[in-house]
Structure formats: C-alpha cells, structure tokens
Scaffold this motif. Sequence first.
Motif, mmCIF file in Angstrom:
data_model
loop_
_atom_site.group_PDB
_atom_site.id
_atom_site.type_symbol
_atom_site.label_atom_id
_atom_site.label_comp_id
_atom_site.label_asym_id
_atom_site.label_seq_id
_atom_site.Cartn_x
_atom_site.Cartn_y
_atom_site.Cartn_z
ATOM 1 N N UNK A 1 0.816 -1.216 0.000
ATOM 2 C CA UNK A 1 0.000 0.000 0.000
ATOM 3 C C UNK A 1 0.853 1.270 0.000
ATOM 4 N N UNK A 2 2.146 1.093 -0.137
ATOM 5 C CA UNK A 2 3.034 2.255 -0.194
ATOM 6 C C UNK A 2 3.431 2.792 1.167
ATOM 7 N N UNK A 3 3.218 1.993 2.206
ATOM 8 C CA UNK A 3 3.568 2.422 3.562
ATOM 9 C C UNK A 3 4.792 1.650 4.057
ATOM 10 N N UNK A 4 5.508 2.200 5.024
ATOM 11 C CA UNK A 4 6.685 1.502 5.555
ATOM 12 C C UNK A 4 6.283 0.354 6.474
ATOM 13 N N UNK A 5 7.190 -0.566 6.766
ATOM 14 C CA UNK A 5 6.876 -1.725 7.619
ATOM 15 C C UNK A 5 6.759 -1.341 9.092
ATOM 16 N N UNK A 6 6.073 -2.196 9.842
ATOM 17 C CA UNK A 6 5.934 -2.002 11.283
ATOM 18 C C UNK A 6 7.085 -2.695 12.001
ATOM 19 N N UNK A 7 7.714 -1.989 12.931
ATOM 20 C CA UNK A 7 8.796 -2.545 13.748
ATOM 21 C C UNK A 7 8.325 -2.558 15.195
ATOM 22 N N UNK A 8 7.983 -3.737 15.743
ATOM 23 C CA UNK A 8 7.461 -3.812 17.111
ATOM 24 C C UNK A 8 8.504 -3.441 18.155
ATOM 25 N N UNK A 9 8.045 -2.982 19.310
ATOM 26 C CA UNK A 9 8.949 -2.722 20.422
ATOM 27 C C UNK A 9 9.599 -4.015 20.893
ATOM 28 N N UNK A 10 8.912 -5.118 20.731
ATOM 29 C CA UNK A 10 9.436 -6.405 21.192
ATOM 30 C C UNK A 10 10.481 -6.990 20.240
ATOM 31 N N UNK A 11 10.854 -6.260 19.185
ATOM 32 C CA UNK A 11 11.752 -6.793 18.168
ATOM 33 C C UNK A 11 13.095 -7.198 18.747
#
Length: 295
Positions: free
Chosen positions: A198-208
């Motif tokens: 959709x042209x949006x950046x990826x999600x990076x969780x705090x738990x990464x």
Amino acid sequence: MQQPWVITDIQRRKNVAQIMKRVLTQHGVVLSDFQNDIHVRDICVTEHTSQNAGLSQAIFDHMFPCETSPTTLYHYTSLSGLSGIASSAELRLFPLRKRIDEGGELSAFAKAHGLTGYLNSDEGEPYYKVLSDDLFYVSMTRIPPKDPTLMWGAFSSGTGVRLEFEVTAKMAQLRPVYYEQKGAATLLKEMNAALIESGEPPFVPFTISHIGAFYLSSLVSSEDEVRLMVKRYKCGEDLTQNNGTYDYWPIPICSANDYCDLRLKGIHVAPNGNLSSVEHAIAETKFASIVPTGP
C-alpha cells in the motif's frame, strides 16, 4: 489548498491502522483501536512508547504464545552440568551470544522479516549480535520429547541426566520456539507485506529486540525447544553474575523469586549413564532427597 500536516498525519495513521487491523483479523487477533498509539515515520511504523505497546505485544503473543504456566518440562544436562546445578541450587540462563552462530539465533528472524539493519556489518559488529549479549536463556523441552535419542546425545553428552521441572514463569518469558518453515509467512511478515504493497513503511514492534530469540532455523526443529528467557535492560534490574567467560542470569531452584519458580520433580539418568555417579553429584546438596531413576 494543501491540507494541514496534522490532518494528513491523522489520515495516514488511520489508513495504516486499517491495513494492520485487516491482517490481524485474518489471524484471529482482535485488538482495540490503536490508531493513536502508532507513529508513521519515513522508514518504519512504530508505537509511541514501550509502555503503551499493545500492538507489539499482541503480535508477539500470537507468533510465540506463552507456554501454559505452571507446566512440567525437561532440561537435559551433562554430569558436570548436574554437579554445578546441584551445588549452586540454581539454573543459569546464559546469553544468546554463546550460541549466536548456531541455529540462526536472531539472524534467521531478521533475514525472514527483512530487518537488514540488524544484519548490517558495515560499521562493525551486526546489531543482532550486540542484542544477543542481553538475552539470557535456558533450553527445555516438552514431555515426552520429540526425539529422546537426540536430546540424550546432544544435550546430556550421552551419560548425563534430564531434570524434570515444574516451571511457573513470572517476569521471565516461557515460550516454545518457532522453527522456520519454507514458504510460510508469519503474522508480522504478512502485515508488513500488506503495508509495503500500500506504499507504507513496515511495522517494527517494540518487542523486536527479543522476539527473534524464539525463531530458529528449520534445521534444528527436532529439538522441539521451549525457551525460558530473561532480557537485561540498561535501566532495569540486573541480577547477572559472571563465570569468568560469560555473564549469566541465575534462577534459584525450589526458592520463590520474581522471575520464575522452578520445582525439581525428578532426576532421570541417561540410558548410558551411571546411577552411582549421579547420586554422588547430588549428595550433600539441596537435591540429596531426590531419588534418581534409571538407567
């Protein structure tokens, strides 16, 4: 006339949240509205604070569900390992650094989810290796084990023991390891694919920083590991000690504590082990009243 940036930001966050909710729903994860908790940056989507990171926790819990607690698990160890455990009356959690080049520790997760920044070594050691210094774990397995012969040979040196523990996790994490499957997509991977499409950046969780500690290569899937883990935070409580080579996090056995209650229920001698040697190892220790069984 161009819209004020605040309006544009709200609309974008709403769009991102809708995409994420759609993927969550497909996986059976129902989460209350989190639109105001996320921040859409140029390169990634994050939550504003770790204290209000319900989305991160929901993804973590879905991908790596907590083991039922209390539960009974096996821990395999050598005869010398038993001697150390018995004399100290504690189970020592060692850093992932100790095993960083085996089974794709942290790196398998980073590769599968496109976290190239964690793998980059252009400016020194890759970040996933730096993270491994603060993730302390011990390996356990369910009863009955998936491959008893492997467990005896690989983790008890063929002549050691398996310790039967009743485990009640508290502040420590107790979760089964997920073994990478060719072609299979995790919830986080599907969510980020939908965002990028959709042209949006990826999600990076705090738990990464520790979610990848429960994700390993399929090459070691026969271990069927359940992992007990504690993360050391720079501004948090640090109970680590050092054995001259590594820091370790001790968990007392048969003694209440804030991280994990461990009750030793049995000591089983390896098929090629020596019963009298095991009895000698626990004599005059806290475990002397436990009668070893086998071989």
